[in-house]
Design an enzyme around this catalytic site. Structure first.
Site, PDB file in Angstrom:
ATOM      1  N   GLU A 150       0.818  -1.216   0.000  1.00  0.00           N
ATOM      2  CA  GLU A 150       0.000   0.000   0.000  1.00  0.00           C
ATOM      3  C   GLU A 150       0.852   1.268   0.000  1.00  0.00           C
ATOM      4  O   GLU A 150       0.743   2.102   0.909  1.00  0.00           O
ATOM      5  CB  GLU A 150      -0.955   0.000   1.187  1.00  0.00           C
ATOM      6  N   GLU A 307      -6.804  -7.781  -0.996  1.00  0.00           N
ATOM      7  CA  GLU A 307      -7.275  -7.753   0.385  1.00  0.00           C
ATOM      8  C   GLU A 307      -8.740  -7.350   0.443  1.00  0.00           C
ATOM      9  O   GLU A 307      -9.181  -6.482  -0.302  1.00  0.00           O
ATOM     10  CB  GLU A 307      -6.490  -6.727   1.224  1.00  0.00           C
TER      11      GLU A 307
END
Lengths: 677, 677, 677
Positions: A150, A307
């Site tokens: 991320e 995710e």
């Protein structure tokens, strides 16, 4: 196929065995099997464990874990662990620590915490990636590389300042050109030396979380930071590719995340992956749009759902449980829109620190007799059933919606006309109307080939990049339909206004001139009054936010403002341009207008809905090898009936053949296989 | 008795003659006499006056003041003046200045401004306390020592960082144990050297006024800061005790103040004192609860009301006047709940700086012909009348409510399930229900002997400290009634989740398993549906905030959820455990449910209300030497009738004998003396 | 007349040709002519262009521009360009950079960015002003000097700290006096050395944007900063006057801007100029009041409207367009209240950076065929018509309203009684009542000669400066009417309370004693109940915010509180004092009360409205040489009828003679010339 070692929809997620003991690892493997889990993302936050100091590396734990998983049939998505630097590194090499937007040098803590221009960080992150690739290049469990985690956050330290100046020199060549691009004669900001340029943060030009005095430098700093972080990614990528040229590489993106230009990033990802965390009150169509965007940043290529939570999040203000069936429904929503994996954060819940109340496949109770585990295991079984049928199937949309991060930055940095303008919201309004019509659309960048589409919509196309206006003109001239809105065609890529009348480079295409731009107060409205009934549209609709005061310069006026001093002036126009048509929407309309409007445009172009379905039922289609997979997703809690047409189709989850009307239980899903044509 | 030199309820407050001239001092003494004032708190902010540089001390002003007051019958609560360091000290020894949570080194200003780990501060504060004790140890006016003032605030400087590492070494012994306790494998935070650990503030792990990435370090830093400030207190305490071992020592606490663990502090206070500053809209029962907490932190020992305002505050947004009678009413509320003093901030209003619009016994007008002074003088006369009758009398409650600062820190630092969880509010809901029932309760710590109680209530017992679960089990097995709620039994003292199913160590006692925890949005509700009528309870009640999804594992289900996907699942359960019963409240109920529920529990245990009184009338009882003092406090503006039973009682303020029903004027007070039995 | 080179209402505004090319300059001149523009403000932000390093100055661009403008009949308001320092200066001389209220050293950026006590800034800014004056002293286009731009913002750097100590030494002479003035015995803040004093910012005494622990130092720092910035102005002023003693000098003020004491500043301005930026929802009467204040800071002398937008702003949250006619209407509002110029920011819209969406006479489209340009040109033509008729005409008001920046700072720094007290709002309530009555008033400072007025109103006269109470007594004794309100007469110039009973020095004049001050919650109200009908007043009105609990000490009670425990106590009183009367308004009344109240006072004094006009029509009058110019401004969108009396008057914009009733179109304007008497 992402990696044909595992020719099915991958199912698994983030797994952190380093937080647990050997007894637990055995239990994990037993439960993974029960749940049908076949992929584990390893090593995301293990840098400190693997490298305890500058020169020591210890891969023994990772070796053992990969072997153990592989023996039990679980493949590995292997992270490079560079999403958080070790404490020792921060302590001994403070250049890895960021300076924040307030100008504060940070100390050790958090994650995604490294300065992207830190020599120390660049050196050790690339070296670690290389070592991992070298070590595991032949490991049979290795499916894909997951660089860092991320990526995000900006830094304003001296290293960044120095690199920013280098980047600017490359971009502009001379200070003269930079001064012109930033319009530094304004407020006497002329730079005579590169050293005079400092990062734009709260100590210099910015305040209030993204307001700025100087759009030019602030816009360039966003470009530079997106570039700097991408450079970090690329350094690792290159090290990895030296050893494993054929293993795909990704990093997990974050949908509409503001800070990075994902169209630019996607060029360097072998496959896009992303983390999907809607809240209870996120519109379904916004999640859908974000999936489409993640598919769109790499030209429609299927992506990884890297995710999602099996049950609840921890970082929302109020972390609702996903209601029964919702995890499955939202997993299929991802697949329906291009995902070839369904993966969770996390496989087992941690017991300490800030994510311990984030859901996991294996909950704190530790056994399989939970609602969450049961739902996960049921989905695992279904995904095995689907095998490789859907893998690599594509969405074929005839409507493209432009999304552009640089344009977004520019609109949001703008001082005036209104702080209420939110680029993503305006794009979503158009997306949502098509979503409600069950018409497929692609989210595309400005570099996309427009000729693939019948209709191209560019909401708030404030910044028109070099060549783009010509490209749109060619598209329309050749018969395409183009739609844009208020506050479009205003500036060039340096956020300098195009003189001669708004919408600037788009003016002749649209056949209008926008003389003034009114900004409405939050509770203020105006009206869109149709001049005559037009297809699905008739009468009066609401609009708000901003109102361009336009003149037709050849365009046909379809609707006029209903009130205020510009009552009777055009609000919706269409211009015939070559063989095509260019529409201008001079304000921000309500949803009912947009549905009618886009329904009319689809009718004009012969674009049909995928099915006739009640509100709350999402319909998409993926096609491959002449077959089409029609996804019906009932987001309602109640049963819904959908008309799918006369062709017989196979329900892939039950094996039954269906035709005509089908009935979906509340939160039910159907995947119907039929012929593409 | 706090100090038998003055065997009555002490009456007085903070007095700052150093701000005034000799003429005013004479006037002060005259007016103190008119008001019945017999104690003055001196020297609270006099450090700069007493010590103009490192080596010079000048006590002449204090000598004269203490002599003058004593001559006029006023005793002294003597402060050590260390609540604000002198400007010269900040200028010459910057280590006394704090670094704030944003990482900013402060300059001179404010109060409560010293770094608790500053070598300079520790040296000079202890030395000053010692000098004062040595000088005034035999002064006849000296009643009690008042160390520093309203300790509070955290520091994040290098001295604190270094001491934090020492404290951690003592707590954990090894980095291995610390890494485990903080779960540093999460996000790759493993520490290899103590020097790598930095204070958790906005530069490292925290943001948003108490949000954190790492609960372990943030929790320990709160412990460490509470400890560091307490160390400062203890250094002064020891210096004082060298000279005056028999004079009691206190420091003024602040009720439910978040930052310090007052149960830990109270161990080192000879008598607890505190500053009571409710606002116009503070619930009466919250003030009552806070008094009870201040009594509870030192096991029920009577305490000092050290500060309250005679009329209005200055630091609230809107500083309402206390309505006529309210100052007296609230003074008696303190006495009714254990206070043996009634003291004000301040005796005379200052003329400059930020507290000049804070009320005082002597207002700016300077004479006695004010409403405020008249009310003070009337109360002074009444307190003289009461003499020593109530001193040392105790509250004897059969219900104990657990309050624990470390648990509070942990719940409030938690990331998820909801930001809306407020520990004090949840405790107060249970307290308030008993308050409305006129049932006495004690606020107790987790170290308290539970066998003193029939009922123990532990709202949101999120953190279960070592041995506490066993202690509760023993209490219930022996016949006690235990009540706890949602989000209990979750973690150990390091905020690490107890595996194996919530509520962890409390699971067998409660006979339930909480599988999931739902967090509700602010406007969301669920319902508590009684399975059958139970005493005062019947039908349906509202609940909100969080909903545990529980399974009975032997517990009887008393009520079920009324809606959502967990409709019909247990929300209120009771488990027979040995001779006692353990209740679980799986959500946050409305007030009507809690009153009915606790009324039922009191009925089960034969606990009777103190009197039958209408809403708004507070009833308490203090007992001593076989006598009971029943306090009736009418917080309504209108007259109220209270049934006090058939025993004849003496109205201590009028001397009249009363029985049966008594009538209290609006904001009226009665203290009725009767037999304890 | 400001400068008789241009004997008419100047018309023009800010002009930045340095942002454009030669072709555009030609076009500018053509369009200026079309619009009737005769003055351009040059050089506001050109420092970096004119001075590329420490020793080089290049005036060639400015030379050419001034010549070119003059040739086309445009005069110059010449700025000194010191409102933003060059980047090279910040880079090489960091002392020019400010330290902000959070204690952060700033880097280069923004404008109004120089430390006012920076040796570098002072040296180079004065030198530049001198060079400009020397160079252009004989240029025929030069009308007026415009020093810097919108002075404002505070600095807290070490240079400021050092100069603050010098300033304090001059103000107080000794630390003993300073300690007394700041009441440093409070919280032990006694200073023993000047070096111990640090600027009051968020690192020391302040927080929350203007809250403070120590009013004394915070108040003095505001004085010092206003003084420091004024010193910068004066240094430039002196350099300019050496060369052009007869050219007027100004700097553009900002109305009710909080940070600078404009009464003090105006002493050093040859003519006041200011920038008027009301929002769509700014009350018309607040704009009017601000014009009057800008006239008042220099004793009624006509002023310059230096900036306003022709259409929209950019820095408001929602930047509405000025509706058709509004720009003209608001321009005349300025003239009606004393402006002898009508000037815009800006003449041509910039294309880059944060003001590109701020309106301009010449819009981005670049031609004259816009609504905005047309309205500008029409106004230009009208202003030419008016010639010099109105120039220098004065407003002759018989009501003065006191406005005092130091009092404002003190009230807003106060800790208690309420954060809701806003000085400007309270002043505006009284102003607005007179505005609605069409009664002229002056906004005056405390140094003004009160004998010019029949009525003096001093809302919230919290701080009474030395001699002011005596001056008011003399004014009333001589027959004047004085009005003041709650929270008046409280402190001296050091914010130290005047002892002996509020309202302190005003107590005998008002014949009352305010015993207590209640602060109301935002939704709380009380009532003003008239004891008997009085002129326009009868019955009950609302009041709120604060309620003084007063006793009459000789004053007549006109009205009493209607509720709460002080029901029946005085709220409105009047005291006969010598030949005059002093009114006390003990709370903050609603608008209807204030209109009735002030109507009564005007009746008592024989002050007549200027005309009888419906609500929304503004009426003012300027007089000169025995002639009176009556302005009628219709702020309504609808036509309004105004009764102007029987005297024949000339409509200066049409030349027609009118009498009796006149009809004004929506947003219409009339200027009627008649005789003064």
């Amino acid at each position: 196929m992402i990696n044909n070692k595992l020719p099915k929809i991958w199912y698994g997620g983030d797994y952190n065995p380093e937080q647990w003991d050997a007894e637990t690892w055995q239990e994990d493997n037993r439960m993974f099997k029960l749940a049908g889990i076949d992929v584990a993302t390893l090593n995301v936050f293990s840098w400190a464990m693997i490298q305890p100091d500058e020169e020591t590396y210890d891969f023994s734990f990772l070796d053992a874990t990969m072997d153990r998983l592989y023996q039990d049939g679980v493949y590995v998505c292997l992270a490079t662990a560079t999403g958080a630097h070790p404490a020792w590194m921060a302590n001994r090499h403070p250049d890895v620590l960021r300076v924040d937007v307030q100008g504060r040098k940070r100390t050790f803590g958090g994650r995604h915490n490294s300065c992207p221009n830190s020599p120390t960080y660049r050196k050790y992150s690339a070296r670690l990636a290389g070592k991992l690739a070298e070590r595991y290049k032949d490991h049979p469990s290795l499916l894909i590389w997951h660089i860092s985690n991320e990526y995000g956050g900006y830094c304003y330290c001296e290293h960044c300042a120095a690199e920013f100046r280098v980047w600017l020199q490359e971009r502009y060549g001379s200070l003269e050109k930079l001064n012109k691009a930033w319009n530094t004669r304004f407020w006497g900001h002329t730079f005579y030396s590169w050293e005079e340029i400092v990062p734009p943060n709260e100590l210099s030009e910015e305040w209030g979380g993204g307001r700025t005095n100087f759009q030019g430098i602030s816009l360039d700093y966003r470009r530079f930071m997106s570039h700097s972080l991408l450079e970090c990614y690329k350094l690792e990528y290159e090290e990895i590719k030296k050893h494993t040229p054929n293993i795909p590489v990704t990093t997990n993106l974050m949908g509409t995340y503001q800070e990075l230009d994902y169209f630019e990033w996607a060029k360097y990802l072998d496959v896009v992956s992303w983390d999907n965390y809607p809240s209870l009150d996120t519109p379904i169509s916004l999640t859908a749009m974000t999936h489409d965007l993640m598919r769109g940043v790499k030209n429609g290529q299927p992506f990884m759902l890297m995710e999602q939570t099996p049950s609840q999040q921890n970082w929302q203000p109020y972390n609702s449980l996903k209601r029964p069936g919702v995890m499955r429904l939202w997993s299929y929503q991802a697949v329906a829109r291009g995902a070839d994996t369904v993966m969770f954060f996390q496989l087992r819940r941690s017991i300490g620190a800030c994510e311990k109340y984030h859901g996991a496949v294996i909950e704190h109770v530790g056994h399989e007799h939970t609602r969450v585990f049961r739902e996960c295991a049921e989905l695992g079984a279904e995904l095995s059933l689907l095998s490789d049928s859907i893998l690599d199937a594509r969405i074929k949309a005839k409507v493209g919606i432009i999304f552009d991060w640089e344009n977004r930055w520019a609109t949001e940095l703008s001082s005036g006309p209104t702080i209420a303008l939110n680029y993503v919201d305006e794009v979503h309004k158009y997306y949502d109307a098509l979503f409600e019509l069950n018409v497929e659309s692609d989210m595309i960048g400005v570099e996309e080939d427009l000729s693939n589409y019948d209709i191209v919509i560019a909401p708030v196309l404030y910044m028109v990049k070099p060549g783009f206006a010509k490209k749109v003109e060619a598209f329309v001239a050749a018969g395409g339909t183009f739609v844009t809105t208020f506050f479009s065609g205003i500036v060039n890529e340096s956020d300098l206004v195009t003189l001669g009348g708004y919408p600037g480079e788009l003016r002749s295409l649209l056949g209008i001139w926008a003389e003034e731009i009114d900004a409405l107060f939050p509770n203020q409205k105006n009206e869109i009054v149709l001049k005559q009934s037009w297809g699905a549209l008739d009468g009066t609709y609401e609009c708000s936010l901003m109102c361009d005061l336009i003149h037709s310069e050849g365009a046909e006026v379809l609707a006029e403002y209903g009130s205020d001093f510009y009552q009777g002036r055009p609000v919706i126009t269409v211009n015939q341009f070559g063989a095509g048509r260019a529409y201008y929407i001079a304000s921000s309309p309500d949803a009912s207008f947009l549905q009618g409007f886009l329904s009319n445009l689809c009718d004009e172009k012969g674009i049909k809905p995928l099915a006739k379905a009640p509100s709350g039922v999402e319909v998409t289609r993926r096609v491959k090898d002449g077959l089409a997979y029609l996804f019906l997703l009932n987001h309602n809690a109640e049963t819904a009936v959908v008309e799918i047409g006369d062709e017989q189709k196979k329900d892939m989850l039950t094996g039954e053949m269906v035709t005509g009307s089908v009935s979906l239980a509340g939160r039910g899903v159907m995947i119907l296989e039929g012929n593409e044509a």
